[in-house]
Design a protein around this motif. Structure first.
Motif, short mmCIF file in Angstrom:
data_model
loop_
_atom_site.label_atom_id
_atom_site.label_comp_id
_atom_site.label_asym_id
_atom_site.label_seq_id
_atom_site.Cartn_x
_atom_site.Cartn_y
_atom_site.Cartn_z
N ASP A 1 -18.78 -32.73 -4.83
CA ASP A 1 -19.20 -33.42 -3.61
C ASP A 1 -19.91 -32.49 -2.63
N TYR A 2 -19.92 -31.21 -2.91
CA TYR A 2 -20.38 -30.22 -1.95
C TYR A 2 -21.83 -30.43 -1.53
N ARG A 3 -22.69 -30.84 -2.45
CA ARG A 3 -24.11 -30.96 -2.15
C ARG A 3 -24.52 -32.39 -1.80
N LYS A 4 -23.56 -33.26 -1.55
CA LYS A 4 -23.87 -34.64 -1.14
C LYS A 4 -23.98 -34.72 0.38
N GLY A 5 -24.55 -35.84 0.82
CA GLY A 5 -24.57 -36.10 2.25
C GLY A 5 -23.27 -36.74 2.68
N HIS A 6 -23.17 -37.06 3.97
CA HIS A 6 -21.98 -37.75 4.49
C HIS A 6 -22.20 -39.26 4.32
N PHE A 7 -21.93 -39.74 3.11
CA PHE A 7 -22.26 -41.12 2.78
C PHE A 7 -21.08 -42.08 2.94
N GLU A 8 -19.87 -41.57 3.12
CA GLU A 8 -18.68 -42.43 3.15
C GLU A 8 -18.53 -43.13 4.50
N CYS A 9 -18.03 -44.35 4.47
CA CYS A 9 -17.68 -45.05 5.71
C CYS A 9 -16.68 -46.15 5.39
N PRO A 10 -15.90 -46.58 6.37
CA PRO A 10 -14.93 -47.65 6.14
C PRO A 10 -15.63 -48.95 5.77
N PRO A 11 -15.01 -49.79 4.93
CA PRO A 11 -13.72 -49.56 4.27
C PRO A 11 -13.88 -48.63 3.06
N TYR A 12 -12.97 -47.66 2.94
CA TYR A 12 -13.06 -46.71 1.85
C TYR A 12 -12.51 -47.31 0.56
N ASN A 13 -13.05 -46.83 -0.55
CA ASN A 13 -12.48 -47.22 -1.84
C ASN A 13 -11.67 -46.03 -2.36
N PRO A 14 -11.02 -46.15 -3.52
CA PRO A 14 -10.16 -45.06 -4.00
C PRO A 14 -10.88 -43.73 -4.16
N SER A 15 -12.19 -43.74 -4.31
CA SER A 15 -12.94 -42.50 -4.44
C SER A 15 -13.34 -41.94 -3.08
N THR A 16 -13.93 -42.79 -2.24
CA THR A 16 -14.45 -42.29 -0.95
C THR A 16 -13.34 -41.92 0.02
N ILE A 17 -12.13 -42.46 -0.16
CA ILE A 17 -11.04 -42.09 0.73
C ILE A 17 -10.65 -40.64 0.52
N ARG A 18 -11.05 -40.09 -0.64
CA ARG A 18 -10.82 -38.66 -0.89
C ARG A 18 -12.09 -37.84 -0.64
N SER A 19 -13.22 -38.34 -1.09
CA SER A 19 -14.44 -37.53 -0.96
C SER A 19 -14.84 -37.31 0.49
N ILE A 20 -14.40 -38.18 1.39
CA ILE A 20 -14.81 -38.05 2.79
C ILE A 20 -14.33 -36.75 3.41
N TYR A 21 -13.22 -36.20 2.92
CA TYR A 21 -12.74 -34.95 3.51
C TYR A 21 -13.17 -33.72 2.71
N HIS A 22 -14.12 -33.88 1.80
CA HIS A 22 -14.63 -32.73 1.05
C HIS A 22 -15.77 -32.07 1.82
N VAL A 23 -15.70 -30.75 1.92
CA VAL A 23 -16.69 -29.98 2.67
C VAL A 23 -18.08 -30.16 2.07
N ARG A 24 -19.11 -30.25 2.92
CA ARG A 24 -20.49 -30.41 2.48
C ARG A 24 -21.31 -29.17 2.82
N ASN A 25 -22.33 -28.95 2.03
CA ASN A 25 -23.15 -27.74 2.21
C ASN A 25 -23.88 -27.71 3.55
N ILE A 26 -24.17 -28.88 4.13
CA ILE A 26 -24.88 -28.92 5.40
C ILE A 26 -24.05 -28.25 6.50
N GLU A 27 -22.73 -28.46 6.48
CA GLU A 27 -21.88 -27.86 7.51
C GLU A 27 -21.80 -26.34 7.34
N VAL A 28 -21.69 -25.90 6.10
CA VAL A 28 -21.67 -24.46 5.83
C VAL A 28 -23.00 -23.84 6.23
N TYR A 29 -24.09 -24.55 5.93
CA TYR A 29 -25.43 -24.07 6.26
C TYR A 29 -25.59 -23.89 7.77
#
Length: 543
Positions: free
Chosen positions: A131-159
């Motif tokens: 998920d590191y190189r993805k954008g911030h695509f998650e939003c409510p209502p979350y599904n079983p995948s996005t409820i976890r991926s939303i808290y994964h660090v993204r490269n844009i923040e590190v950049y």
């Protein structure tokens, strides 16, 4: 100034503030600032509770809602980052940070602030390579995948954080920087958490993104949590230019908020006596946010940050003096963080529980005000438009769900994906369970070690009202530092002082109480294994 640092909070604000008050009475006076290293759990109501990535039986309201409603007020200014057990819908409303309650400030997806002249930075979430190189695509209502991926660090923040040039005093991350265990008492760490041995020996434990930031920022202090163990280290950086003094980072990870655990530490941090005693925006960081505004991505597609490879017209987004002056003018020469907290969602009422509270993707007024003043885009507004146009979020994110659940190692710039924890960590998910003891304790006599000490008291009560281990000094022994990866050379009879306490040799080693008798160990193991076998969740995310 006196700064307290807390590990994984898990919503136990009452107990943390109670413990802090006791530490103040037994210590050298009032604490000026509390820093929390994730798993804060700012849960306002039942809808927020459903947005926590834990099995339903671990979703407890805890005590934050009392501070949100105004029933209570934080007795000390509190700054926190997000972890992997959060009310993600609440924190998503404040991507650039903001007040979640009076006197409690969220640092955002990534951020930098100043308090009394001390520069504090941080990054929320944990690392997952797919998920590191993805954008911030998650939003409510979350599904079983996005409820976890939303808290994964993204490269844009590190950049963004890597554009910083000015010195950082304190940095917060939830998971540990990878390789930091080589600069501390690795032997004791593996004795306490022997199930980390495989990752430590293969150097796959921890976040490579955080390690990259550690190498770039070289802060004076770095605080983490996530692995539910206290661990101190001293990392000596290489001098950037010949003749320059090499910087060193004092690292401390803390445990989770439970009885008999080292979850709180109080330190004396140098500050500017002439600096204001209120929270301030950091001018360099605001300038970087404004410069990188066009890089916002709200899709689940993989993408790379601009770099000097001939493919991008611009790759340097660091703050220039001219750009900072322009930003300061936009803020009317006032960097004070406004006290603009407001209640925007229904607050939990224990007398009238509402299990069917509607989940809303909310545009937060604090974010709206901040973006308007700085002239940048609210990620959530961009996300809502994308959702309407392309159905990128929630139930419509089937294609990205498959991609997110795939290992996807070849798509990341990092070649490993451990989410900063052992895949067999028995302390995972079990937010209200005691730590599993180890039957077989191995030691590595050849391991260079940097040992941390903690001041003990004679009181081993299980009550949070009694601090079993008082917040003490960050001390590391340099007995074996000469063989550490830093390449620094110290004498065996010297001690590297991270705080204001005594030498390690004067302090007895920390032991847990009778809860770790052999018979009890076996029972805990069987219980944990049974629970884990029944939980259909991504165990590599959960601590």
């Amino acid at each position: 100034m006196r700064v307290a640092v807390a590990g994984c909070c898990h919503g136990e604000l009452d107990k943390i503030y109670e413990t802090l008050a006791l530490a103040e009475r037994r210590g050298a006076g009032p604490v000026d600032l509390l820093l929390c290293c994730g798993d804060f759990q700012a849960v306002r109501n039942e809808a927020d509770l459903r947005c926590m990535a834990v099995p339903p039986k671990y979703r407890h309201m805890q005590t934050f809602y009392r501070y949100y409603s105004g029933e209570k007020k934080a007795p000390v200014l509190t700054i926190f980052i997000g972890g992997n057990h959060e009310a993600s819908n609440h924190l998503q409303e404040l991507p650039y940070g903001g007040w979640v309650a009076p006197n409690i400030y969220y640092l955002g997806l990534a951020g930098v602030l100043k308090y009394r002249g001390v520069r504090i930075g941080g990054i929320s979430g944990i690392f997952k390579s797919h998920d590191y190189r993805k954008g911030h695509f998650e939003c409510p209502p979350y599904n079983p995948s996005t409820i976890r991926s939303i808290y994964h660090v993204r490269n844009i923040e590190v950049y963004k954080l890597k554009q910083l040039k000015q010195p950082i005093d304190i940095f917060l991350s939830h998971d540990w920087p990878r390789s930091i265990y080589h600069y501390g008492n690795k032997k004791q760490l593996l004795k306490t958490k022997s199930f980390f041995r495989h990752e430590v020996e293969n150097n796959t434990l921890g976040s490579p993104a955080a390690s990259e930031l550690l190498d770039h920022l070289k802060p004076t202090y770095w605080f983490s949590a996530h692995l539910h163990v206290k661990f101190a280290a001293l990392m000596q950086h290489q001098a950037v230019e010949e003749g320059q003094t090499a910087k060193a980072t004092k690292f401390l990870a803390l445990d989770k908020c439970l009885p008999h655990r080292d979850f709180l530490q109080v330190l004396d941090i140098e500050h500017d006596p002439s600096a204001p005693d209120y929270l301030e925006y950091d001018l360099e960081w605001l300038t970087i946010l404004r410069a990188t505004n066009d890089l916002i991505n709200v899709t689940g597609n993989q993408w790379n940050m601009p770099e000097n490879n001939g493919l991008h017209t611009r790759w340097d987004y660091s703050a220039t003096e001219e750009a900072m002056k322009e930003v300061l003018k936009k803020l009317n020469n006032d960097l004070r963080v406004p006290s603009n907290f407001s209640v925007t969602a229904a607050c939990y009422d224990p007398c009238k529980p509402h299990t069917q509270v509607q989940l809303i993707h909310r545009i937060h007024p604090q974010t709206t005000e901040f973006c308007a003043q700085l002239g940048i885009t609210d990620i959530n507004i961009r996300l809502q438009k994308a959702k309407q146009e392309h159905n990128l979020c929630g139930e419509h994110e089937e294609q990205n769900d498959v991609e997110s659940n795939d290992s996807g190692e070849e798509q990341s710039e990092y070649n490993t994906d451990t989410s900063a924890l052992s895949s067999i960590n028995p302390d995972e998910i079990m937010l209200d369970e005691e730590e599993e003891a180890e039957d077989n304790v191995h030691s590595d006599v050849n391991t260079p070690s940097v040992e941390a000490s903690s001041h003990q008291t004679s009181d081993f009560s299980t009550s949070f009202s009694d601090v079993r281990i008082l917040p003490g000094s960050m001390i590391v022994s340099s007995d074996d530092v000469s063989g550490s990866p830093s390449g620094s050379e110290e004498k065996a009879d010297e001690a590297v002082e991270l705080g204001d306490g005594k030498d390690l040799t004067e302090v007895a080693s920390k032991r847990l109480s009778e809860e770790h008798e052999p018979e009890q160990r076996k029972k805990i193991k069987r219980r944990n294994q049974a629970i884990y076998a029944s939980v259909a969740d991504d165990d590599s995310d959960e601590t």
